[in-house]
Design an enzyme around this catalytic site. Structure first.
Site, PDB file in Angstrom:
ATOM      1  N   GLY A  13       0.836  -1.213   0.000  1.00 49.00           N
ATOM      2  CA  GLY A  13       0.000   0.000   0.000  1.00 49.00           C
ATOM      3  C   GLY A  13       0.866   1.257   0.000  1.00 49.00           C
ATOM      4  N   ARG A  23      13.557   9.786  -3.255  1.00 46.47           N
ATOM      5  CA  ARG A  23      14.469  10.901  -3.533  1.00 46.47           C
ATOM      6  C   ARG A  23      15.765  10.768  -2.728  1.00 46.47           C
ATOM      7  NH1 ARG A  23      15.265  16.047  -1.118  1.00 46.47           N
ATOM      8  NH2 ARG A  23      15.568  17.762  -2.585  1.00 46.47           N
ATOM      9  N   ARG A  27      19.437  10.137  -4.428  1.00 46.69           N
ATOM     10  CA  ARG A  27      20.477  11.184  -4.334  1.00 46.69           C
ATOM     11  C   ARG A  27      21.635  10.774  -3.423  1.00 46.69           C
ATOM     12  NH1 ARG A  27      17.300  16.926  -5.277  1.00 46.69           N
ATOM     13  NH2 ARG A  27      16.673  16.355  -7.400  1.00 46.69           N
ATOM     14  N   GLY A 106       4.533  -6.754   4.787  1.00 46.09           N
ATOM     15  CA  GLY A 106       4.410  -7.732   3.694  1.00 46.09           C
ATOM     16  C   GLY A 106       5.609  -7.616   2.755  1.00 46.09           C
ATOM     17  N   ASP A 130      -0.344   2.267   8.636  1.00 40.93           N
ATOM     18  CA  ASP A 130      -0.869   1.497   9.774  1.00 40.93           C
ATOM     19  C   ASP A 130       0.027   1.523  11.018  1.00 40.93           C
ATOM     20  OD1 ASP A 130      -2.830   0.760   7.954  1.00 40.93           O
ATOM     21  OD2 ASP A 130      -1.875  -1.132   7.450  1.00 40.93           O
ATOM     22  N   GLU A 190     -15.001  10.114  22.071  1.00 40.90           N
ATOM     23  CA  GLU A 190     -15.477   9.487  23.306  1.00 40.90           C
ATOM     24  C   GLU A 190     -15.127   8.003  23.402  1.00 40.90           C
ATOM     25  OE1 GLU A 190     -17.073  11.732  21.579  1.00 40.90           O
ATOM     26  OE2 GLU A 190     -17.457  13.295  23.066  1.00 40.90           O
ATOM     27  N   GLU A 225     -10.945  -0.431  11.200  1.00 38.31           N
ATOM     28  CA  GLU A 225     -11.575  -1.353  10.239  1.00 38.31           C
ATOM     29  C   GLU A 225     -11.437  -2.819  10.675  1.00 38.31           C
ATOM     30  OE1 GLU A 225      -9.747  -1.145   6.369  1.00 38.31           O
ATOM     31  OE2 GLU A 225      -7.737  -1.404   7.183  1.00 38.31           O
TER      32      GLU A 225
HETATM   33  O1  F6P Z   1      -1.826  -1.212   4.818  1.00 39.24           O
HETATM   34  C1  F6P Z   1      -2.353  -0.010   4.399  1.00 39.24           C
HETATM   35  C2  F6P Z   1      -3.838  -0.134   4.145  1.00 39.24           C
HETATM   36  O2  F6P Z   1      -4.316   1.143   3.750  1.00 39.24           O
HETATM   37  C3  F6P Z   1      -4.653  -0.688   5.299  1.00 39.24           C
HETATM   38  O3  F6P Z   1      -4.917   0.260   6.292  1.00 39.24           O
HETATM   39  C4  F6P Z   1      -5.879  -1.174   4.571  1.00 39.24           C
HETATM   40  O4  F6P Z   1      -6.498  -2.235   5.274  1.00 39.24           O
HETATM   41  C5  F6P Z   1      -5.313  -1.683   3.274  1.00 39.24           C
HETATM   42  O5  F6P Z   1      -4.071  -1.037   3.082  1.00 39.24           O
HETATM   43  C6  F6P Z   1      -6.196  -1.437   2.073  1.00 39.24           C
HETATM   44  O6  F6P Z   1      -5.589  -2.044   0.985  1.00 39.24           O
HETATM   45  P1  F6P Z   1      -6.039  -1.828  -0.521  1.00 39.24           P
HETATM   46  O7  F6P Z   1      -5.680  -0.430  -0.905  1.00 39.24           O
HETATM   47  O8  F6P Z   1      -5.289  -2.849  -1.274  1.00 39.24           O
HETATM   48  O9  F6P Z   1      -7.520  -2.011  -0.535  1.00 39.24           O
END
Ligand code: F6P
Length: 321
Positions: A13, A23, A27, A106, A130, A190, A225
């Site tokens: 990601g 960069r 450099r 990863g 993350d 909260e 999430e």
């Molecule tokens: O690891 C970064 C991240 O943005 C996570 O927060 C999220 O679960 C995942 O990648 C989303 O992945 P993709 O862009 O492949 O849907």
């Protein structure tokens, strides 16, 4: 083996600060009279031989841009024997002596496997919104992402207070609650629902109703999430409390935008550190900053599950509510 030519790639990601890291790598390497090639689309580009020569000018004007000029991808092919073999052929064919891998856990796992099999030295630069890499306090991009999410929370707060509503805001983070906690704390929210901690929605609803009786009408609950979906949680809250509740999913908005000073600073320092490590003959590790100093974290450590100490943050959120 002397390192004459370095390949740099961004994988997994994207996150703000990747460009600044590219960069710095390009450099700093050129400054040491080394050649640099950029690999397009991460591991996929190494498999497909998508390379481009990088010179000093090729990284002009990117320091303030989110995303990555080299593009990035998730690449399941690289986990296959054939994929790795093809990637190795590219490395040999183009006389690449070392890799700088800009990405998350990863990406480090892949670089570690590649090293174990083909002994190609690789240094990782930790980038992820993350902040979930073991042994690494702060990843590049995390600060930008939480500031982006905080801006959204501040905006939501305006409407939540004005219309006296409850909001459930879903943030990213994959299996980690780090973004949710940082945002909930900084946004004066909260409640934070995170995967690391079980929650009891009925109890939370009870607190909301009690607060409501005392005259506290607006609430913002931040949900990671990995802990649940804003829509479903908002519906349950509405069913249990009969209070007006809305859901917002921040999604990929958190991944883009101009990197903050913190993200850039980290990216530029770690870009230099990665090149220094490669030229000093180091391999199979990631660079990070700890207590103001560069710290090397072996990939074998970095790929383990991070033990995120969430309690302090969570308790502080509750004390300050
Ligand atoms: O690891 C970064 C991240 O943005 C996570 O927060 C999220 O679960 C995942 O990648 C989303 O992945 P993709 O862009 O492949 O849907």
């Amino acid at each position: 083996m002397a390192i004459k030519r370095i390949a740099v790639l961004t994988t997994g990601g994207d996150a703000p600060g990747m460009n600044a890291a590219i960069r710095a790598v390009v450099r700093c390497a050129i400054n040491k009279n080394r050649e640099v090639v950029g690999v397009m689309r991460g591991w996929q580009g190494l498999i497909n031989e998508e390379l481009k020569h990088m010179d000093h000018r090729s990284v002009s004007g990117i320091i303030n841009q989110g995303g990555t000029m080299l593009k990035t991808a998730r690449c399941p092919d690289f986990a296959t024997k054939k994929g790795m073999e093809r990637a190795f052929n590219t490395v040999k064919e183009h006389q690449i002596d070392g890799l700088v891998v800009i990405g998350g856990n990863g990406s480090f796992r892949a670089a570690h496997e590649f090293y174990k099999k083909y002994k190609i030295p690789a240094i990782g630069i930790p980038v992820s919104i993350d902040n979930d890499i073991n042994g690494i306090d702060f990843t590049i991009g995390w600060d930008t992402a939480i500031n982006t999410a905080l801006n959204a929370i501040d905006n939501i707060r305006d409407t939540a207070t004005s219309m006296e509503r409850i909001f459930v805001v879903e943030v990213m983070g994959r299996k980690s609650g780090a973004i949710a906690l940082a945002v909930a704390l900084g946004g004066g929210c909260e409640e934070a629902l995170i995967p690391e901690k079980k929650f009891d929605l009925a109890k939370i609803c009870h607190e909301i109703v009690e607060g409501n009786l005392r005259g506290k009408i607006s609430w913002i609950l931040v949900v990671a999430e990995g802990a649940g979906h804003a829509e479903e949680i908002a519906k349950q809250i509405k069913d249990l409390t009969s209070l007006d509740t809305r859901a917002v999913v921040l999604g990929h908005v958190q991944r883009g935008g101009r990197p903050t000073a913190v993200s850039r600073d980290l990216a530029l320092n770690l870009g230099k550190a990665a090149v220094d490590c490669l030229l000093a003959g180091k391999k199979d590790l990631a660079v990070s900053v700890f207590a103001g100093k560069i710290r090397e974290v072996p990939f074998a450590e970095a790929v383990k599950k991070k033990n995120f100490k969430y309690e302090h943050f969570y308790n502080l959120i509750k004390i300050l509510t």
